[in-house]
Design an enzyme around this catalytic site. Structure first.
Site, PDB file in Angstrom:
ATOM      1  N   PHE A  82      17.950  18.684   3.853  1.00 12.44           N
ATOM      2  CA  PHE A  82      18.209  17.008   4.226  1.00 12.44           C
ATOM      3  C   PHE A  82      18.070  16.004   3.778  1.00 12.44           C
ATOM      4  CE2 PHE A  82      15.750  19.973   7.268  1.00 12.44           C
ATOM      5  CZ  PHE A  82      16.010  20.361   8.464  1.00 12.44           C
ATOM      6  N   SER A 126      27.552  17.296   8.821  1.00 13.48           N
ATOM      7  CA  SER A 126      27.284  15.910   9.933  1.00 13.48           C
ATOM      8  C   SER A 126      28.790  15.897  10.416  1.00 13.48           C
ATOM      9  CB  SER A 126      26.746  14.639   9.777  1.00 13.48           C
ATOM     10  OG  SER A 126      28.151  13.688  10.926  1.00 13.48           O
ATOM     11  N   TYR A 151      29.591   7.265   3.214  1.00 12.43           N
ATOM     12  CA  TYR A 151      28.332   8.085   3.583  1.00 12.43           C
ATOM     13  C   TYR A 151      29.084   9.254   4.299  1.00 12.43           C
ATOM     14  CZ  TYR A 151      25.460  10.515   6.822  1.00 12.43           C
ATOM     15  OH  TYR A 151      24.765  11.868   7.637  1.00 12.43           O
ATOM     16  N   LYS A 155      29.325  13.192   2.657  1.00 15.45           N
ATOM     17  CA  LYS A 155      29.156  15.046   2.922  1.00 15.45           C
ATOM     18  C   LYS A 155      29.755  16.034   3.293  1.00 15.45           C
ATOM     19  CE  LYS A 155      25.546  14.321   4.697  1.00 15.45           C
ATOM     20  NZ  LYS A 155      23.935  14.845   4.288  1.00 15.45           N
TER      21      LYS A 155
END
Ligand code: NAD
Ligand code: UD1
Length: 351
Positions: A82, A126, A151, A155
């Site tokens: 995470f 995500s 961001y 991912k």
């Protein structure tokens, strides 16, 4: 030595709920977190909830010597990863911090895992990797799109890095779990989302208006092509999300290779529907005003979660009412998040 699941970022919002689910299912877990967006108190509360000692290391996944020491000391057989910086707005201002922490940190983790022959990894991805999809609900086989901020690009880069890694060595077993919009908190009200600084996501902003820390909620955009002009998202209870990690780990015992799964409910709610549900459930009026669209927002985003249903035997069990009730129980019992005293929980009033 006991087989151990390493949870990077396990003191954070989703990581702590997943640690709880894993411990309750009989896993031995080790939490690694540098507390850059979380508190030590979260680990104490996990210990209270599980009535066990939780192994915790306050450290940085970007430190290869630290990681090597951890993998030497513990019999780690899987990693649930995470740890990440996650503010979209901050990532635009500080892209290098995001690429260094999220991408280089993951690279570092994978190198140390390979050196210690640990090949099972669950990665927090995500829905942002889909970019602005042509249609909803979103299926995994739509392929990835173009995330609109650094961001989101971290991912996608990590997904690609992990895909290359899996193709290079058949011993790897990697799950890319694509979360939609996690909200809610554990039903005890003892752990929940506790963002440092001013929050950006809808539910933390809304609850902070409800407790009076923010005077009014800003609703970004009123002219989207949706049911009421506000954006539609697939909100998923964090406990359901945590259980999705458990299901992925179980399936990965018997499979190698890389796989992606959407973790969402398949139901979309608009911003105004969320506000009005919150008002109905808590009896609290939320002052709000409309503002122009927020840069990078897409009109509609919700999952088709049926692949996770078929392949992981997982589906979300909790509806919007429970998500809001549990969010509010956490926030109202802990108005200052983990800084609040655990001895003086103000119980939530729910209509
Ligand atoms: P969070 O900020 O609460 O948790 C992340 C944790 O990682 C924090 O406790 C932080 O201190 C820790 N961390 C960050 N960098 C670290 C490092 N270098 N070394 C060790 N620890 C480090 O965030 P969250 O909401 O729980 O998100 C967990 C994961 O899920 C993240 O990867 C995030 O990108 C992803 N995700 C979150 C959402 C969401 O809406 N919350 C949606 C999609 C994906
Ligand atoms: C955002 C990120 C996404 C990230 C996710 C979790 C963007 C564009 N996307 O998703 O990459 O994975 O958070 O961190 O930032 N809203 C308001 N007022 C507010 C806050 C939000 O109206 O004060 C609206 C937003 O415009 C959006 C909806 O609420 O329409 C949900 O917003 P948010 O909770 O930030 O999630 P996403 O934007 O879906």
């Amino acid at each position: 030595m006991r087989k151990t699941t390493l949870i990077t970022g396990g003191a954070g919002y989703i990581g702590s709920h997943t640690a709880l689910a894993l411990i309750n299912a009989g896993h031995h877990v080790l939490v690694l977190d540098n507390l850059c967006n979380s508190c030590r108190e979260c680990i104490t509360r996990l210990e209270q909830l599980t009535d066990t000692h939780v192994d915790f290391i306050n450290g940085d996944m970007c430190d290869p010597i630290l990681l090597d020491g951890i993998f030497s000391r513990y019999d780690i057989d899987s990693v649930v990863h995470f740890a990440s910086l996650k503010s979209v707005e901050e990532s635009v201002r500080k892209p290098l911090d995001y690429y260094a922490n999220n991408v280089a940190g993951t690279l570092n983790l994978c190198k140390v895992m390979a050196a210690h022959e640990v090949f099972k990894l669950v990665f927090s991805s995500s829905a942002t990797v889909y970019g602005d999809p042509a249609q909803t609900p979103i299926l995994e086989d739509f392929g990835t799109g173009k995330p609109v901020n650094p961001y989101g690009r971290t991912k996608l880069m990590i997904e690609e890095l992990l895909t290359d890694l899996c193709h290079s060595d058949p011993r790897w077993s990697i799950a890319l779990l694509r979360y939609f919009n996690p909200i809610g908190a554990h039903e005890s009200g003892m752990i929940g989302e506790d963002p440092k600084g001013r929050p950006n996501n809808l539910l933390p902003c809304l609850t902070q208006v409800a407790i009076g820390r923010i005077p009014e909620l800003t609703v970004f955009g009123s002219d989207y092509p949706t049911v009421d002009g506000t954006c539609v998202r697939d909100y998923i209870h964090v406990v359901d999300l945590a259980n999705g990690h458990l299901a992925a780990l179980q399936v990965m015992q018997h499979h190698s290779g890389i796989n992606s799964w959407n973790l969402g409910t398949g139901i979309g709610y608009s911003v105004l529907q969320i506000i009005h549900s919150f008002e109905d459930i808590t009896g609290i009026t939320i002052p709000y005003r409309f503002a122009p669209r927020r840069l990078g927002d897409i009109a509609k985003c919700w999952a088709d979660p049926s692949k996770a249903g078929r392949e992981l035997g997982w589906s979300a069990q909790r509806g919007l009412e429970q998500m809001i009730t549990d969010t509010w129980r956490w926030q109202s019992s802990n108005p200052q998040g983990y800084q609040s005293s655990i001895e003086t929980p103000a119980r939530v009033a729910v209509k």
